[in-house]
Write an enzyme that holds these catalytic residues in place. Sequence first.
Site, short mmCIF file in Angstrom:
data_model
loop_
_atom_site.label_atom_id
_atom_site.label_comp_id
_atom_site.label_asym_id
_atom_site.label_seq_id
_atom_site.Cartn_x
_atom_site.Cartn_y
_atom_site.Cartn_z
N LEU A 10 0.82 -1.22 0.00
CA LEU A 10 0.00 0.00 0.00
C LEU A 10 0.85 1.27 0.00
CD1 LEU A 10 -2.87 -1.09 2.42
CD2 LEU A 10 -3.02 -0.71 -0.05
N GLY A 11 2.16 1.10 -0.11
CA GLY A 11 3.06 2.25 -0.09
C GLY A 11 3.13 2.95 -1.44
N GLN A 12 4.06 3.90 -1.54
CA GLN A 12 4.18 4.72 -2.75
C GLN A 12 4.47 3.86 -3.98
OE1 GLN A 12 7.47 7.50 -2.87
NE2 GLN A 12 6.54 8.72 -4.51
N ASP A 34 0.20 -5.93 3.36
CA ASP A 34 0.72 -4.75 4.06
C ASP A 34 0.33 -4.89 5.53
OD1 ASP A 34 1.63 -1.70 2.80
OD2 ASP A 34 1.09 -1.80 4.92
N ARG A 36 -1.16 -2.64 7.14
CA ARG A 36 -2.46 -2.00 7.29
C ARG A 36 -3.32 -2.33 6.08
NH1 ARG A 36 -1.34 3.42 4.49
NH2 ARG A 36 0.54 2.85 3.41
N ASP A 53 2.61 -8.50 8.68
CA ASP A 53 3.73 -7.79 9.29
C ASP A 53 4.99 -8.56 8.88
OD1 ASP A 53 5.75 -6.83 10.90
OD2 ASP A 53 4.54 -6.81 12.74
N TYR A 142 19.16 4.28 7.66
CA TYR A 142 18.59 3.81 6.38
C TYR A 142 19.70 3.29 5.46
CZ TYR A 142 15.66 4.23 2.09
OH TYR A 142 14.96 4.03 0.92
N LYS A 146 20.43 -0.38 3.98
CA LYS A 146 20.43 -0.64 2.54
C LYS A 146 21.73 -1.33 2.10
CE LYS A 146 16.35 0.74 1.28
NZ LYS A 146 15.33 -0.32 1.07
P1 NAD Z 1 6.34 3.58 1.66
O1 NAD Z 1 6.78 4.13 2.95
O2 NAD Z 1 5.52 4.43 0.77
O3 NAD Z 1 5.55 2.23 1.89
C1 NAD Z 1 6.01 1.22 2.75
C2 NAD Z 1 4.85 0.33 3.09
O4 NAD Z 1 5.34 -0.65 4.00
C3 NAD Z 1 3.69 1.06 3.78
O5 NAD Z 1 2.49 0.81 3.10
C4 NAD Z 1 3.69 0.49 5.19
O6 NAD Z 1 2.39 0.33 5.73
C5 NAD Z 1 4.36 -0.85 4.99
N1 NAD Z 1 5.01 -1.36 6.21
C6 NAD Z 1 5.71 -0.68 7.14
N2 NAD Z 1 6.10 -1.52 8.11
C7 NAD Z 1 5.67 -2.75 7.77
C8 NAD Z 1 5.75 -4.02 8.37
N3 NAD Z 1 6.37 -4.22 9.53
N4 NAD Z 1 5.18 -5.06 7.73
C9 NAD Z 1 4.53 -4.90 6.56
N5 NAD Z 1 4.39 -3.71 5.95
C10 NAD Z 1 4.96 -2.64 6.55
O7 NAD Z 1 7.65 3.07 0.90
P2 NAD Z 1 7.94 3.01 -0.67
O8 NAD Z 1 8.33 4.37 -1.09
O9 NAD Z 1 6.86 2.32 -1.38
O10 NAD Z 1 9.29 2.15 -0.64
C11 NAD Z 1 9.31 0.77 -0.86
C12 NAD Z 1 10.75 0.32 -0.90
O11 NAD Z 1 11.46 1.05 -1.90
C13 NAD Z 1 11.53 0.54 0.39
O12 NAD Z 1 12.46 -0.50 0.55
C14 NAD Z 1 12.28 1.83 0.13
O13 NAD Z 1 13.45 1.92 0.89
C15 NAD Z 1 12.59 1.67 -1.33
N6 NAD Z 1 12.87 2.96 -1.99
C16 NAD Z 1 11.89 3.88 -2.12
C17 NAD Z 1 12.19 5.10 -2.71
C18 NAD Z 1 11.14 6.16 -2.89
O14 NAD Z 1 11.49 7.29 -3.26
N7 NAD Z 1 9.87 5.88 -2.66
C19 NAD Z 1 13.48 5.35 -3.17
C20 NAD Z 1 14.47 4.39 -2.98
C21 NAD Z 1 14.14 3.17 -2.40
C1 AKB Z 2 14.11 8.58 0.82
O1 AKB Z 2 14.24 9.80 0.62
O2 AKB Z 2 14.28 8.03 1.91
C2 AKB Z 2 13.79 7.71 -0.37
C3 AKB Z 2 15.03 7.18 -0.97
C4 AKB Z 2 15.77 7.98 -1.96
O3 AKB Z 2 15.46 6.11 -0.63
N1 AKB Z 2 13.00 8.48 -1.29
#
Ligand code: NAD
Ligand code: AKB
Length: 319
Positions: A10-12, A34, A36, A53, A142, A146
């Site tokens: 449900l995340g981004q 997810d 939630r 979870d 973070y 990673k």
């Molecule tokens: P987000 O924060 O939008 O979504 C994360 C989701 O994980 C949420 O829906 C949250 O409810 C869920 N979550 C949190 N804790 C949890 C748990 N214990 N069990 C199950 N679900 C849980 O994140 P995103 O932007 O979709 O990122 C996803 C992945 O991509 C991450 O590993 C992030 O580090 C990586 N990433 C994202 C970006 C970015 O800009 N969005 C950039 C680089 C890397």
């Molecule tokens: C953040 O800012 O934490 C993310 C990423 C670049 O990993 N968007």
Amino acid sequence: MKKILVTGALGQIGSELVMKMREIYGNDNVIATDLRKLESSPVVTTGPFEILDVTDHSAMLGIAKKYEIDTLVHLAALLSATAEAKPLLAWNINMGGLVNALEVARELNCKFFTPSSIGAFGPSTPKDNTPQDTIQRPTTMYGVNKVAGELLCNYYHKKFGVDTRGVRFPGLISYEVLPGGGTTDYAVDIYYEALKSGKYTSFIAKGTKMDMMYMPDAINAIIKLMEADGSKLIHRNAFNIAAMSFEPEEIAAEIKKHIPGFIMDYDVDPIRQDIANSWPNFIDSTCAKNEWGFAAEYDLEKMTTDMLQKLRDKGIGTK
Ligand code: NAD
Ligand code: AKB
């Protein structure tokens, strides 16, 4: 990829990836999970959805067995700013969740994807044209998660033969779901505020260059890498991928072309600024291009036109 389980769906990223994968592989073949549940989300209404979870290994294994999955896309994590505010929780979710997901992939012989980030680099990394293989001494929780995650994915491939794959995403910009606690979030917020009020206060300082990517390119990259011929992959995990790099004033200038009265000022958040300062200006994605044909379609100009249009279509703002 016939039956795909997605964590953090449900995340981004997940909310768009699940819908794209359901379009390609069939609604019933993409199992979204997810922590939630958002009843109104298309992720929940268009196909299988389970509360999960990721720190609970036996629950993850149970769901994976129930749906007889062959692919696991692990997205659940805390992002950079949240991880800096809650470092121990970040360690437990980001590392605990990843180990559980890798174990499930090993036990059920699944193909595996998880994203790393430009956050895996640190202040001693070369800042310009950051190479694929270079110094990685991040100074954030973070980043520590990673780098450890990248190494762990390589280890599961070498030791157990798990087909692990991954990319280092830049900051992702999208209009479906708001970002969840990152340092690059300003580059999403700015579009919403430009449309709503015609002004934006940036928490990232003038002159701070960071890599960014529009979500359609990120989603295509995941699918392309997962479909790529594994025998051609030298790096497998943590491929640098890049689309554009800009400073706050550059994105503001681009928005101004569409909303001439738009103004931006600054109220810098020292914690997120510190994180941003430790990341590269722009990374080199030659290995991703050569090993599996990565290509981005959107630059700042094309993304801004599309982003403002899509947000207007959603009824955001009056500008
Ligand atoms: P987000 O924060 O939008 O979504 C994360 C989701 O994980 C949420 O829906 C949250 O409810 C869920 N979550 C949190 N804790 C949890 C748990 N214990 N069990 C199950 N679900 C849980 O994140 P995103 O932007 O979709 O990122 C996803 C992945 O991509 C991450 O590993 C992030 O580090 C990586 N990433 C994202 C970006 C970015 O800009 N969005 C950039 C680089 C890397
Ligand atoms: C953040 O800012 O934490 C993310 C990423 C670049 O990993 N968007």
